[in-house]
Motif scaffolding. Structure first.
Motif, PDB file in Angstrom:
ATOM      1  N   ILE A 644      -7.186 -33.922  30.554  1.00  0.00           N
ATOM      2  CA  ILE A 644      -6.276 -33.368  29.556  1.00  0.00           C
ATOM      3  C   ILE A 644      -5.695 -34.535  28.775  1.00  0.00           C
ATOM      4  N   SER A 645      -5.945 -34.532  27.467  1.00  0.00           N
ATOM      5  CA  SER A 645      -5.573 -35.667  26.627  1.00  0.00           C
ATOM      6  C   SER A 645      -4.884 -35.145  25.368  1.00  0.00           C
ATOM      7  N   PHE A 646      -3.618 -35.492  25.184  1.00  0.00           N
ATOM      8  CA  PHE A 646      -2.906 -35.015  24.008  1.00  0.00           C
ATOM      9  C   PHE A 646      -1.872 -36.023  23.542  1.00  0.00           C
ATOM     10  N   LYS A 647      -1.562 -35.947  22.262  1.00  0.00           N
ATOM     11  CA  LYS A 647      -0.540 -36.770  21.625  1.00  0.00           C
ATOM     12  C   LYS A 647      -0.760 -38.264  21.874  1.00  0.00           C
ATOM     13  N   ASN A 648      -2.022 -38.686  21.863  1.00  0.00           N
ATOM     14  CA  ASN A 648      -2.316 -40.115  21.865  1.00  0.00           C
ATOM     15  C   ASN A 648      -2.485 -40.548  20.411  1.00  0.00           C
ATOM     16  N   ASN A 649      -1.795 -41.595  20.040  1.00  0.00           N
ATOM     17  CA  ASN A 649      -1.665 -41.934  18.634  1.00  0.00           C
ATOM     18  C   ASN A 649      -3.004 -42.223  17.962  1.00  0.00           C
ATOM     19  N   ASP A 650      -3.909 -42.885  18.659  1.00  0.00           N
ATOM     20  CA  ASP A 650      -5.189 -43.258  18.062  1.00  0.00           C
ATOM     21  C   ASP A 650      -6.317 -42.397  18.629  1.00  0.00           C
ATOM     22  N   LEU A 651      -6.662 -42.596  19.888  1.00  0.00           N
ATOM     23  CA  LEU A 651      -7.815 -41.943  20.491  1.00  0.00           C
ATOM     24  C   LEU A 651      -7.413 -41.165  21.735  1.00  0.00           C
ATOM     25  N   GLY A 652      -7.886 -39.920  21.818  1.00  0.00           N
ATOM     26  CA  GLY A 652      -7.731 -39.203  23.074  1.00  0.00           C
ATOM     27  C   GLY A 652      -8.557 -39.845  24.168  1.00  0.00           C
ATOM     28  N   ALA A 653      -9.774 -40.241  23.824  1.00  0.00           N
ATOM     29  CA  ALA A 653     -10.639 -40.970  24.763  1.00  0.00           C
ATOM     30  C   ALA A 653     -11.668 -41.752  23.970  1.00  0.00           C
ATOM     31  N   TRP A 654     -11.891 -42.991  24.369  1.00  0.00           N
ATOM     32  CA  TRP A 654     -12.975 -43.835  23.844  1.00  0.00           C
ATOM     33  C   TRP A 654     -13.835 -44.217  25.035  1.00  0.00           C
ATOM     34  N   ILE A 655     -15.114 -43.848  24.985  1.00  0.00           N
ATOM     35  CA  ILE A 655     -15.985 -44.050  26.141  1.00  0.00           C
ATOM     36  C   ILE A 655     -17.289 -44.657  25.664  1.00  0.00           C
ATOM     37  N   ARG A 656     -17.591 -45.861  26.159  1.00  0.00           N
ATOM     38  CA  ARG A 656     -18.847 -46.529  25.820  1.00  0.00           C
ATOM     39  C   ARG A 656     -19.690 -46.644  27.078  1.00  0.00           C
ATOM     40  N   GLY A 657     -20.952 -46.305  26.941  1.00  0.00           N
ATOM     41  CA  GLY A 657     -21.852 -46.465  28.080  1.00  0.00           C
ATOM     42  C   GLY A 657     -22.975 -45.466  28.040  1.00  0.00           C
ATOM     43  N   GLY A 666      -9.659 -30.935  27.727  1.00  0.00           N
ATOM     44  CA  GLY A 666      -8.928 -30.504  26.552  1.00  0.00           C
ATOM     45  C   GLY A 666      -8.368 -31.691  25.801  1.00  0.00           C
ATOM     46  N   PHE A 667      -8.534 -31.682  24.462  1.00  0.00           N
ATOM     47  CA  PHE A 667      -8.065 -32.754  23.600  1.00  0.00           C
ATOM     48  C   PHE A 667      -7.235 -32.131  22.476  1.00  0.00           C
ATOM     49  N   ALA A 668      -6.007 -32.576  22.306  1.00  0.00           N
ATOM     50  CA  ALA A 668      -5.147 -31.982  21.286  1.00  0.00           C
ATOM     51  C   ALA A 668      -4.223 -33.028  20.689  1.00  0.00           C
ATOM     52  N   ASP A 669      -4.005 -32.924  19.382  1.00  0.00           N
ATOM     53  CA  ASP A 669      -3.010 -33.743  18.685  1.00  0.00           C
ATOM     54  C   ASP A 669      -3.269 -35.237  18.817  1.00  0.00           C
ATOM     55  N   ASN A 670      -4.509 -35.633  18.974  1.00  0.00           N
ATOM     56  CA  ASN A 670      -4.848 -37.051  18.971  1.00  0.00           C
ATOM     57  C   ASN A 670      -5.308 -37.450  17.573  1.00  0.00           C
ATOM     58  N   GLY A 671      -5.172 -38.747  17.237  1.00  0.00           N
ATOM     59  CA  GLY A 671      -5.735 -39.201  15.972  1.00  0.00           C
ATOM     60  C   GLY A 671      -7.208 -38.859  15.906  1.00  0.00           C
ATOM     61  N   VAL A 672      -7.941 -39.229  16.941  1.00  0.00           N
ATOM     62  CA  VAL A 672      -9.330 -38.820  17.165  1.00  0.00           C
ATOM     63  C   VAL A 672      -9.396 -38.278  18.582  1.00  0.00           C
ATOM     64  N   GLY A 673      -9.909 -37.076  18.750  1.00  0.00           N
ATOM     65  CA  GLY A 673      -9.914 -36.472  20.079  1.00  0.00           C
ATOM     66  C   GLY A 673     -10.770 -37.237  21.063  1.00  0.00           C
ATOM     67  N   LEU A 674     -12.066 -37.349  20.775  1.00  0.00           N
ATOM     68  CA  LEU A 674     -13.014 -37.989  21.683  1.00  0.00           C
ATOM     69  C   LEU A 674     -14.037 -38.742  20.866  1.00  0.00           C
ATOM     70  N   SER A 675     -14.292 -39.989  21.241  1.00  0.00           N
ATOM     71  CA  SER A 675     -15.324 -40.791  20.592  1.00  0.00           C
ATOM     72  C   SER A 675     -16.203 -41.423  21.653  1.00  0.00           C
ATOM     73  N   PHE A 676     -17.487 -41.109  21.594  1.00  0.00           N
ATOM     74  CA  PHE A 676     -18.482 -41.750  22.449  1.00  0.00           C
ATOM     75  C   PHE A 676     -19.103 -42.927  21.699  1.00  0.00           C
ATOM     76  N   GLY A 736     -11.688 -34.201  15.545  1.00  0.00           N
ATOM     77  CA  GLY A 736     -11.732 -33.692  16.909  1.00  0.00           C
ATOM     78  C   GLY A 736     -12.741 -34.452  17.746  1.00  0.00           C
ATOM     79  N   PHE A 737     -13.993 -34.429  17.317  1.00  0.00           N
ATOM     80  CA  PHE A 737     -15.071 -35.150  18.008  1.00  0.00           C
ATOM     81  C   PHE A 737     -15.667 -36.137  17.021  1.00  0.00           C
TER      82      PHE A 737
END
Length: 1102
Positions: A644-657, A666-676, A736-737
Motif C-alpha cells: 500500500i503506497s500513498f501520498k509519496n511526493n515523487d514515486l510510490g515505488a521505483w523498482i529496477r531489476g 494499491g497506489f494513490a496520490d503519488n507523483g508517479v504511482g509505480l515505475s519499473f 499512475g503507471f
C-alpha cells in the motif's frame, strides 16, 4: 512471586546514594536489589554478579557495562515490572577527562558476550490504526475563533448543533440602531429548535435594546434555542473606570451527530480602556480517537503519535492522553487538538488509515541532553545536542528509548545488535531471538542497527523522529532477519554515511573523498530510509514506513561485505539472491519514494580514479534473483505482495531489476504511482521481465490533505476540482503507471480518479520524462479497467513540449510504445500504441488519438540495436522508405569510456529503411536484432562515402560464455555500389526467441560492419537522403490489418478486489509463522491485545 527476580531471598537491599564520581563494581556472588534512586559514575556487573531493580527508581550514570556472566534484571517474562524505572545516561562528547570504554565508547548500556540484560515492562499495545478520520482542529467543519476590540453592540454566532459549523456570524449595533435591535429579535425567533446561540457585548449594547444590562457592562451568553433555562450559560461583569475586572465568560460543551465533542465559548471584557469581544468553537481536549485495536493498556498521561496521511511527514502529531470515562476499549481522548487531518478510512479503495503509536513505556532509558548543540557535534546541521546514549548488545527489550544514539560515530545506535552471528536455528536456537514492543523516539542515530547478525526477529517496534536510516542492516551480509509489524516515521537526514545525508551534508562533508572532489548529492547521497535493507534475503511483513526524507523502504545491494565486516565475505551475490517474503507493507508520506529497489553502495575507498566516498550510492547494481544465487540456475521471481503506497511526493515505488512481480497492491496520490526499470539492456539480457497485476492505481483520491506542515504545494486538483495538497508542484504530470524501458506487463488492474488541471497533465499510463533510454515494444498491457473518473482522453499520454517534458525529443521519448494486447486501453485488440509523430511504425490505417499525442497501429514491431565505434557525438537519422520525409533523428547514448554510441529505434517488421549520419560515417558499426522472432526481417541501407571498402561479419553473441560464434560463410569483403552511396543489409532472425529474451535461444544475432574509408572522405558528412529518395520511396501499406474497435465492455478487466486494505494482524501473523517455521523456530501463541514477549538471552562467542 517465585517468578519475580526482586523477590529472590538472596538479594541484598542496595541504596548507593547520589555521587556522580562513585564507580561501582558488582562482583561475583554480589546480588543486589536496587531499592532507591541513585546517581553513580558507572556500574560494572562482573561474572556472577547480579543487580535487580524494584519499586519506582531513577538511576543516573555515565554507563552500565554487563560483563560475561553478569546480569541486570528489571522484571521477568512472568512477572512484569509495573512500577516506573528510568535509566538516565549522562555525559558530553567533549569531556576529554572521561576515558572511553573499548568497543563501547561513552554514555552507554552495554552487554559483553555472555552477559544478561532482561527488561520486562508492562505489556502495552505498540501501535494500531485510526478507524475514523480526525479532521484538522478535530471538527470536520473546522474550528472558529474571533476576537475584536470596539465591536459595538451585540455580537452573534449561530452554531449548527449537528456539525459544530458556524452558520451565522453577525453584529447588531443595538446601542445606536433600533432597526438592528429589531433584526436581532427577529433572527432569534426564526432559528429552529436545537440551534446553538452565542452572544457577547462589545463596548455598549443597551441604548436601544431592552435588556437587563447597564452601560458598557460585559456580558456573554451561550444557549440552545428551545432548550429552556437549563441549556443557558450566562455571565456579566460590571464596568468601572474602563475596566470590568475580568471576562464575562460563557461556555458550554456539546456533541455532534457523529459523536465528536466540542465547546462553544463567548466572552466580553473591558481592559485598560479597550472593550474586547470574542468567540471560540473548538474541540480542544474533546477529541476522541477511534482505533482498530483494544488500547485499554494505554493510560492517561501516556504520550502517543499519530502519523501523517499527507505528503509531508511533518504532519505527524504527538498528543498526551486524557482520562476518558465514556471511551470504550478502542478509544482514547487526546489533550489539545490536531493541527492536521489524519485519515481513518479506506478512500477510493486504498487503505489510508493513519498509524497511531504509543511512545510511553514504564521502563525508560534515555540520554541526558544539553539545551543546545555544542563542540564537534555537527552544529552546522543541528541546533540541538546529538550526543545521546546508546545500547550495544545482543538483547531483548520492552522499554522506551529516548534521546539515544550519537551522530559522532557509527555503531552508537539506540539498539545495536553488534556482530551476534546466527541467532536462529543455524546458531543453535530453537526459540526465536527477538526484539519486541520497543518505543524508540527522538533518536540521534538510527532506531535499530543489525550488524553482522542473522535470523533476528524485530516486531511491534516503533521508531519515531530519528537521524539517519531507522531500521538498519549495516554491512550487506545480514540475512534471514524478520521485520514484523514495525512502524517508522519522521526519518530525517544524518551525517554518518553518505546515504544518510541531504544536499548540504553531502557536498560539505568531504573528509573521505579524494582531494578536491565535490560529491553529487542526487547520485551519491540522499537515500535516508526508514527501512534500509542491505541484502534481499530478509523478510518484511506488515510494516509501515510512514514518513522519511527520502524513501520508506530501500533495498540496496552490496557486492561484498563492508564496514567492520569488510573482507569477511568477498562476494555477497546480493544482486542474484532471491527476495525474502515481502507481504502487507505500507509506505506513505515519503519525499522521494515509498519503495525503492535499486542501486548498490561503493565498496572501495576513494582514489584519483574513483574519487567518491566509500559506501556512497552507486548506480551499477541490477537485481536479478536466481536459484541459489547462481546465474547459471533458473531465475526466481521476486514477489511484492500487498504493498500500500500513498501520498509519496515523487514515486510510490521505483523498482529496477529482472523478474519482479507486484500483485494485490494499491497506489494513490503519488507523483508517479509505480515505475519499473529493467534489469539492463542488450546485450546483458536474461529474458527477465516485470509484472504488476490485481492492483489499483488512484491518481488523486478524496484525501485532499491539509495545507501546512511543510507541504509545499496547495492548489486545485482532483476529480472534484477542490483545493488540495499536491506532489512535486502544481504542474508536475501525475502518472499512475510509468513505463521506463521494459519489458513490463500490467494486467488485471484498475485505474480511477485521474483528472488534469489547466496547469498540469495527468494520465493513467505514461512514460519516464526526458528519457534517453530504449523502450521495447514488448511492454504488454491487458485486462485493464478504467473507472468513469478516468476519461478515455486520460488513459495514456506521450507528452508534449513544455515544462517537465522540455522538447520531448530524446531517443526514449520518440520511441515510446506499448502493446495493447486486448484493446482494453485503445479499444483495438492486439495493437501497438506509440507517439503520433513516429513514422517508423505507422501505416495508413493507424488511428490517431490526439489527446494522447499518440497513434494506434497494427503490425509486428521489434528493435535494432546499432552500436558505433570510432566516432562520437553522431546523430543518426533513420527513414522508412514509405515516409522518407518523416525521418526520426536519434542522438544516441554515448559511452563514458570510449568514442562509441548506441541507438535503438523501434521498427515495423517487413519494411525497408535508410540510415544517415550528421557527420562522418563511423568506422565500425554493429547491428543487433532485438526482440526479433524467428523469420522477422527488416531491410536497412547505411550511408557511406563512395569507394568505401567493407569487412562484413555475421555472428551470434553468446552471453553465457561471452563468446562470438561467426556464422559459416558469413564473412566477406565488399565494395559499395557507386550509384546510391548505401550499403544494404537484409537483417533477418534465423533462430527462435523464447519468452521475454531480447535475443534468440542461440544467442544475439548480429552483423558487424568495418568500413575502410578513403582519406579524403573521412570528414565527409554521410547523409544520403538526396540520393536515396525518391529512388527507394515506396507506397505506404500495412502488413497486419487494423482490427475493428471493440464495442462491448471488458467484463473480466480490472482488479478482482475493489480495494486494497491492510491485512489484519492475525493473517499477517500466519506469514510470520511461515517464515519462522522455515528457519526452524516457533513463537508461542498470545492474544493480540497483549503482545506476547518471549526472551532469549544470547551469548556471543566472537
Amino acid at each position: 512471586q517465585n517468578n519475580c527476580p526482586h523477590h529472590n531471598p538472596v538479594l541484598r537491599s542496595w541504596k548507593p546514594g547520589h555521587d556522580l564520581k562513585k564507580v561501582v563494581v558488582v562482583r561475583s556472588g554480589e546480588h543486589y536489589r536496587l531499592d532507591s534512586s541513585a546517581t553513580l559514575y558507572s556500574i560494572t556487573i562482573q561474572a556472577g554478579g547480579k543487580s535487580i531493580c524494584s519499586k519506582n527508581i531513577t538511576l543516573r550514570t555515565r554507563h552500565i557495562l554487563i560483563e560475561d556472566g553478569g546480569a541486570l534484571h528489571i522484571g521477568a517474562p512472568k512477572c512484569r515490572y509495573r512500577s516506573l524505572a528510568t535509566i538516565t545516561l549522562v555525559g558530553r562528547s567533549d569531556e576529554t577527562a572521561v576515558t572511553e570504554v573499548p568497543g563501547m565508547g561513552h554514555k552507554f548500556l552495554g552487554v559483553n558476550a555472555g552477559g544478561t540484560l532482561e527488561l520486562h515492562g508492562s505489556e502495552r499495545l505498540s501501535w494500531t490504526f485510526l478507524t475514523r478520520t480526525v479532521p484538522a482542529s478535530g471538527l470536520a467543519t473546522g474550528d472558529h475563533g474571533f476576537q475584536k476590540n470596539f465591536s459595538r453592540g451585540i455580537n452573534l454566532r449561530v452554531v449548527d448543533q449537528d456539525t459544530a459549523e458556524v452558520v451565522c456570524n453577525e453584529r447588531f449595533d443595538t446601542h445606536d440602531s433600533r432597526n438592528d435591535s429589531k433584526r436581532l429579535s427577529q433572527l432569534l425567533k426564526s432559528l429552529p429548535a436545537g440551534r446553538i446561540v452565542a452572544l457577547a457585548t462589545g463596548d455598549s449594547a443597551v441604548k436601544t435594546l431592552f435588556l437587563y444590562l447597564y452601560f458598557r457592562q460585559a456580558w456573554a451568553l451561550v444557549s440552545v434555542i428551545g432548550g429552556g433555562n437549563g441549556s443557558c450559560t450566562e455571565d456579566v461583569r460590571e464596568h468601572e473606570n474602563h475596566d470590568t475586572g475580568g471576562k464575562a465568560l460563557a461556555r458550554r460543551d456539546f456533541v455532534t451527530v457523529d459523536g465528536v465533542g466540542f465547546t462553544v465559548t463567548a466572552y466580553s471584557e473591558w481592559k485598560n480602556g479597550y472593550p474586547t469581544t470574542g468567540f471560540q468553537v473548538d474541540a480542544v481536549d474533546k477529541v476522541v480517537l477511534n482505533l482498530m485495536d483494544d488500547v485499554s493498556s494505554w493510560k492517561p498521561g501516556d504520550r502517543i503519535v499519530v502519523a501523517s496521511t499527507d505528503y509531508s511527514m511533518h504532519q505527524a502529531e504527538e498528543f498526551t492522553l486524557l482520562p476518558c470515562p465514556h471511551c470504550n476499549r478502542k478509544q482514547v481522548r487526546i489533550q489539545g487538538k490536531p493541527q492536521f487531518t489524519h485519515v481513518g478510512e479506506i478512500l477510493d479503495g486504498v487503505d489510508m488509515r493513519a498509524e497511531v503509536a504509543l511512545l510511553s513505556r514504564n521502563i525508560l532509558i534515555h540520554g541526558e541532553m544539553e539545551n543546545s548543540c555544542y563542540g564537534k557535534n555537527w552544529c552546522q546541521y543541528f541546533s540541538y545536542d546529538t550526543f545521546g546514549g546508546h545500547i550495544k548488545v545482543c538483547l531483548k527489550l520492552c522499554v522506551e528509548l529516548k534521546h539515544m544514539g550519537q551522530q559522532q560515530k557509527k555503531g552508537r545506535y539506540p539498539v545495536n545488535f553488534h556482530r551476534c552471528g546466527d541467532v536462529d536455528q543455524r546458531g543453535g536456537y530453537s526459540d526465536p531471538t527477538y526484539l519486541n514492543s520497543l518505543s524508540i523516539h527522538h533518536s540521534f542515530s538510527r532506531c535499530v542497527g543489525i550488524h553482522a547478525t542473522n535470523g533476528l526477529l524485530v516486531r511491534d517496534t516503533v521508531g519515531y523522529v530519528t537521524l539517519g536510516h531507522c531500521f538498519f542492516l549495516e554491512d550487506g551480509i545480514e540475512q534471514r532477519n524478520i521485520f514484523f509489524h514495525n512502524l517508522g516515521l519522521l526519518t530525517r537526514p544524518g551525517t554518518i554515511l553518505p546515504t544518510d545525508r541531504n544536499d548540504s551534508m553531502c557536498t560539505e562533508i568531504t573528509g573521505r573523498v579524494h582531494k578536491g572532489y565535490v560529491p553529487l548529492p542526487a547520485n551519491e547521497c540522499k537515500a535516508v530510509s526508514t527501512f534500509w535493507i542491505a541484502h534481499p534475503n530478509n523478510h518484511l511483513i506488515s510494516n509501515s514506513a510512514a514518513g522519511s526524507q527520502d524513501a520508506g523502504i530501500w533495498y540496496v545491494f552490496h557486492n561484498s561485505s563492508t564496514g567492520d565486516s569488510h573482507g569477511l565475505i568477498p562476494e555477497t551475490k546480493a544482486e542474484l539472491t532471491p527476495l525474502g517474503i515481502f507481504f502487507n507493507n505500507r509506505v506513505h508520506s515519503n519525499f522521494k519514494a515509498g519503495l525503492f529497489i535499486d542501486r548498490k553502495v561503493k565498496s572501495t575507498n576513494a582514489t584519483a580514479t574513483d574519487p567518491r566516498e566509500y559506501l556512497c550510492l552507486d548506480n551499477s547494481a541490477r537485481f536479478r534473483p536466481h536459484e541459489n544465487s547462481a546465474p547459471s540456475r533458473p531465475r526466481v521471481a521476486a514477489l511484492i505482495d500487498t504493498l500500500i503506497s500513498f501520498k509519496n511526493n515523487d514515486l510510490g515505488a521505483w523498482i529496477r531489476g529482472g523478474d519482479i512481480i507486484i500483485r494485490n497492491s494499491g497506489f494513490a496520490d503519488n507523483g508517479v504511482g509505480l515505475s519499473f526499470a529493467s534489469d539492463g539492456s542488450y546485450p546483458k539480457d536474461e529474458g527477465s521481465s516485470q509484472e504488476v497485476s490485481q492492483s489499483l492505481f488512484v491518481g488523486e483520491s478524496r484525501n485532499r490533505g491539509t495545507n501546512g506542515g511543510q507541504n509545499k504545494y496547495w492548489g486545485i486538483g482532483g476529480v472534484d476540482g477542490k483545493m488540495r495538497t499536491l506532489p512535486r508542484n502544481k504542474t508536475f504530470p501525475i502518472r499512475g503507471f510509468q513505463i521506463n524501458d521494459g519489458p513490463v506487463r500490467i494486467l488485471n488492474s484498475t485505474f480511477r480518479a485521474f483528472s488534469p488541471t489547466t496547469e498540469r497533465f495527468t494520465m493513467a499510463v505514461g512514460f519516464s520524462l526526458k528519457n534517453i533510454w530504449q523502450l521495447t515494444p514488448r511492454n504488454n498491457l491487458s485486462s485493464l479497467a478504467f473507472q468513469p473518473s478516468v476519461s478515455v482522453t486520460l488513459r495514456a499520454f506521450f507528452g508534449r513540449p513544455g515544462e517537465w517534458f522540455e522538447q520531448n525529443d530524446l531517443d526514449g521519448d520518440k520511441n515510446s510504445i506499448f502493446h495493447d494486447l486486448d484493446g482494453s486501453i485503445s479499444s483495438y485488440t492486439d495493437t501497438y500504441v506509440a507517439r503520433a509523430d513516429n513514422f517508423l511504425i505507422r501505416h495508413p490505417q493507424c488511428v490517431d488519438v490526439p489527446h494522447w499525442n499518440g497513434v494506434v497501429c497494427s503490425g509486428k514491431y521489434s528493435q535494432v540495436y546499432i552500436q558505433t565505434q570510432g566516432a562520437s557525438n553522431l546523430s543518426l537519422s533513420i527513414s522508412r522508405d514509405e515516409y522518407p520525409d518523416k525521418p526520426m533523428v536519434l542522438r544516441g547514448i554515448r559511452s563514458q569510456t570510449a568514442p562509441s554510441q548506441q541507438y535503438q529505434p523501434v521498427l515495423m517488421m517487413g519494411k525497408s529503411y535508410t540510415v544517415h549520419w550528421n557527420g562522418p560515417a563511423p568506422r565500425e558499426t554493429v547491428l543487433s536484432l532485438i526482440n526479433f522472432d524467428q523469420g522477422d526481417w527488416a531491410l536497412l541501407g547505411f550511408c557511406y562515402p563512395n569507394e568505401t571498402v567493407f569487412q562484413i561479419t555475421s555472428d551470434i553473441y553468446n552471453k553465457q560464455n561471452n563468446t562470438f560464434d561467426v556464422q559459416p560463410d558469413q564473412s566477406e569483403t565488399v565494395s559499395l555500389c557507386l550509384t546510391s552511396s548505401l550499403l544494404w543489409l537484409y537483417a533477418r532472425a534465423w533462430n527462435r526467441r523464447d519468452g521475454h529474451s531480447y535475443c534468440s535461444t542461440a544467442g544475439c544475432e548480429r552483423v558487424k560492419i568495418i568500413a575502410t574509408i578513403r582519406a579524403n572522405q573521412k570528414t565527409q558528412t554521410c547523409n544520403c537522403t538526396a540520393n536515396a529518395y525518391p529512388k527507394y520511396r515506396k507506397p505506404a501499406s500495412n502488413i497486419v490489418p487494423m482490427p475493428k474497435p471493440n464495442t462491448e465492455p471488458c467484463r473480466a478487466c480490472g482488479a478482482s478486489q475493489v480495494s486494497t486494505v491492510q491485512t489484519p494482524y492475525e493473517r499477517a501473523g500466519q506469514a510470520l509463522n511461515y517464515v519462522l517455521d522455515r528457519q526452524g523456530v516457533h513463537l508461542p501463541s498470545c492474544p493480540r491485545a497483549l503482545p506476547c514477549v518471549f526472551w532469549v538471552i544470547v551469548s556471543v562467542s566472537h
